[in-house]
Design a protein around this motif. Structure first.
Motif, PDB file in Angstrom:
ATOM      1  N   UNK A   1       0.658  -1.001  -0.251  1.00 48.48           N
ATOM      2  CA  UNK A   1       0.264   0.096   0.022  1.00 48.48           C
ATOM      3  C   UNK A   1       0.858   1.241  -0.405  1.00 48.48           C
ATOM      4  N   UNK A   2       0.440   2.525  -0.185  1.00 49.80           N
ATOM      5  CA  UNK A   2       0.956   3.686  -0.292  1.00 49.80           C
ATOM      6  C   UNK A   2       1.077   4.510   1.108  1.00 49.80           C
ATOM      7  N   UNK A   3       1.022   3.445   2.515  1.00 48.68           N
ATOM      8  CA  UNK A   3       1.783   3.687   3.717  1.00 48.68           C
ATOM      9  C   UNK A   3       0.777   2.898   4.711  1.00 48.68           C
ATOM     10  N   UNK A   4       1.490   3.044   6.015  1.00 49.23           N
ATOM     11  CA  UNK A   4       0.856   2.053   7.069  1.00 49.23           C
ATOM     12  C   UNK A   4      -0.551   2.582   7.283  1.00 49.23           C
ATOM     13  N   UNK A   5      -1.563   1.280   7.123  1.00 49.03           N
ATOM     14  CA  UNK A   5      -3.085   1.931   7.556  1.00 49.03           C
ATOM     15  C   UNK A   5      -3.677   1.862   9.028  1.00 49.03           C
ATOM     16  N   UNK A   6      -4.550   2.150   9.351  1.00 44.05           N
ATOM     17  CA  UNK A   6      -4.951   2.646  10.365  1.00 44.05           C
ATOM     18  C   UNK A   6      -6.621   1.238  10.227  1.00 44.05           C
TER      19      UNK A   6
END
Length: 526
Positions: free
Chosen positions: A415-420
């Protein structure tokens, strides 16, 4: 000669004491001045012992969402849409800085919050059964949303058909863990970081009762029949059980392991098919199961998760008695399969996860999930005839997809970054995953459930955080947050992915649909 030295020493002693005492008041007076400032300007609302009152508790564990620089700004300028005034006219800059620094210090004596304090905190505004049974609005009660606005500590009751706000009302400071509904959707329970549980009658839009379960609370859970509420505390180390009708205290469980070690409680969950609460303990290698009484009448869930008419009990445990389940590691984040036979757990300090059979207590699998998987936001769906689960990662730019039969990771999506957060719905072909952490926090990925590929990346507003999706009861529309103080809830068409409407809100951190939460819809967290 010895007498002479003694005489000289005695003559010097007063001078030495004077010099020592001259140094001591510098530290003491600064501390005393700060404490005096607190008693004068803060204690009336936040309590003499910083445990809270009209205002929230001012202890390090309760202030984790507020940075010290922001605390100084609040003391100086006040907080909009709250009772917190600004003190710029009364206090100097160094006094404000001293107060802000002081409230982040641990108290010398750990504060107490036990049975007596809980009982004294309870307030019943409308005893159970005294408010009218018909809704005071014209909307589908099962397609309502509660939107939590953490920017100014309010919540909005939203019509899920027209996406029109019905009522906006004040909440306690820093709600945490998500609101929980009774099965009929009439009542909702909020839990705040500083321990307050609020029961709210949605039909009448009135607070029914409140009670403070702890000083630093993680979350609450409501039994499947809506009769019991349980709170999980960091401080004190405890689980607390309440009768849901008026939030009457039933029992306090000290979180102590069989070895005598005390533990913070990471979270508590309701497991409807088991007829029990499941608690995650942060500092001891145990999971606790606490059963509630079986209902006298059959309870049928009409949602995706088929709850048995009577919850199964694989063990002979009396009601409300703790069943200890040893686990081989510390767990503080949980996910469950649909029938709640297995718990998938991870430790915040670990580099993976594990699967534990709640009936046998045995570990059945290890999961290679590096990068702190956020299992509490995991979801499931059917893929090629098998059940899979997916989880974002808090420190890794990836989404992991796991076969729930073999417990193997079948795909890792970059992905384009860590997610929540991740969300979907049984009637939607897509999963929505935010990119909450890092420079690309303004993006949200749309994942096809069958190809397991990202098919669209949306940027609702460049440079502004996009997070937390929730679908309506039919899976036809969804809400996405612009997670900013001057943010909004954005309504999307779930099939075309087109934006339809924006509703201004103050940091709408979470949206919670009554149908999805009471029917345990597969695409939402439980």
């Amino acid at each position: 000669m010895a007498d002479t030295r003694l005489a000289i020493s005695l003559r010097l002693l007063p001078l030495l004491l004077t010099a020592a005492l001259a140094l001591l008041p510098v530290a003491v007076s600064a501390e005393t001045e700060t404490e005096a400032l607190y008693r004068t300007h803060c204690a009336a609302c936040h309590g003499e012992d910083r445990l809270g009152g009209l205002g929230p508790a001012l202890l390090p564990g309760n202030l984790s969402r507020l940075k010290p620089a922001a605390a100084e700004a609040v003391i100086r300028d006040g907080r909009a849409a709250s009772q917190m005034p600004g003190f710029a006219a009364q206090l100097e800059d160094d006094q404000i800085a001293s107060l802000a620094e002081w409230i982040y210090r641990e108290p010398e004596v750990e504060p107490r919050w036990g049975q007596d304090e809980i009982l004294a905190s309870q307030v019943v505004h409308h005893p159970d059964g005294t408010l009218p049974d018909a809704p005071r609005f014209d909307a589908d009660p099962l397609n309502l949303f509660i939107v939590v606005e953490t920017g100014d500590h309010h919540a909005t009751l939203l019509d899920g058909d027209t996406f029109t706000p019905i009522r906006r009302f004040a909440t306690r400071y820093a709600l945490h863990g998500g609101p929980k509904y009774t099965p009929d959707g009439r009542h909702v329970f909020f839990g705040s970081r500083d321990g307050w549980i609020t029961k709210y009658d949605i039909y009448n839009m009135e607070v029914v009762a409140e009670v403070r379960a702890g000083i630093n609370m993680r979350n609450i859970a409501v039994s499947a029949d809506g009769r019991y509420v349980m709170a999980a505390n960091y401080l004190p180390h405890s689980l607390v059980l309440f009768d849901a009708h008026n939030l009457d205290l039933m029992k306090v469980y000290p979180a102590v392991g069989e070895n005598g070690q005390s533990s913070r409680v990471s979270a508590v969950y309701a497991a409807p098919p088991r007829g029990s609460f499941i608690a995650a303990l942060k500092d001891i290698e145990e999971v606790w199961e606490i059963p509630w009484p079986l209902p006298t009448e059959p309870v049928v869930s009409t949602g995706h998760m088929a709850t048995p008419l009577a919850p199964r009990r694989s063990h002979d445990t009396p009601n409300f008695r703790v069943r200890r389940i040893p686990v081989p590691d510390y767990l503080d984040d949980f996910f469950f399969d649909l029938d709640y036979q297995h718990v998938i757990g991870a430790s915040r300090g670990g580099e993976g996860g594990m699967v534990v059979d709640l009936d046998s207590g045995e570990k059945v699998a290890d999961l290679p999930l590096e990068g702190m998987p956020h299992l509490g936001s995991g979801i499931t769906w059917e893929y090629q005839g098998r059940r899979v689960m997916a989880t974002p990662h808090l420190t890794r730019a990836a989404v992991s997809i796991i076969d729930m039969t073999s417990w193997e990771v079948i795909k890792t999506l970059e992905t384009d970054g860590p997610g929540f957060f991740m969300r979907s719905h049984a009637n939607s072909p897509y999963v929505w995953a935010d990119v909450f952490f890092g420079p690309n926090r303004d993006r949200v990925h749309v994942i096809d459930k069958q190809s397991l590929e990202i098919v669209e990346t949306l940027i609702p507003e460049p440079g502004r955080t996009a997070a937390h999706v929730e679908f309506d009861r039919y899976g036809e529309k969804l809400l996405l947050s612009l997670w900013e103080d001057d943010g909004a809830v954005i309504v999307y068409d779930a099939e075309t992915l087109e934006e339809e409407k924006r509703i201004p809100m103050s940091k709408p951190s979470g949206k919670y649909n009554v149908w999805n939460k009471t029917r345990y819809e597969e695409g939402t967290s439980h």
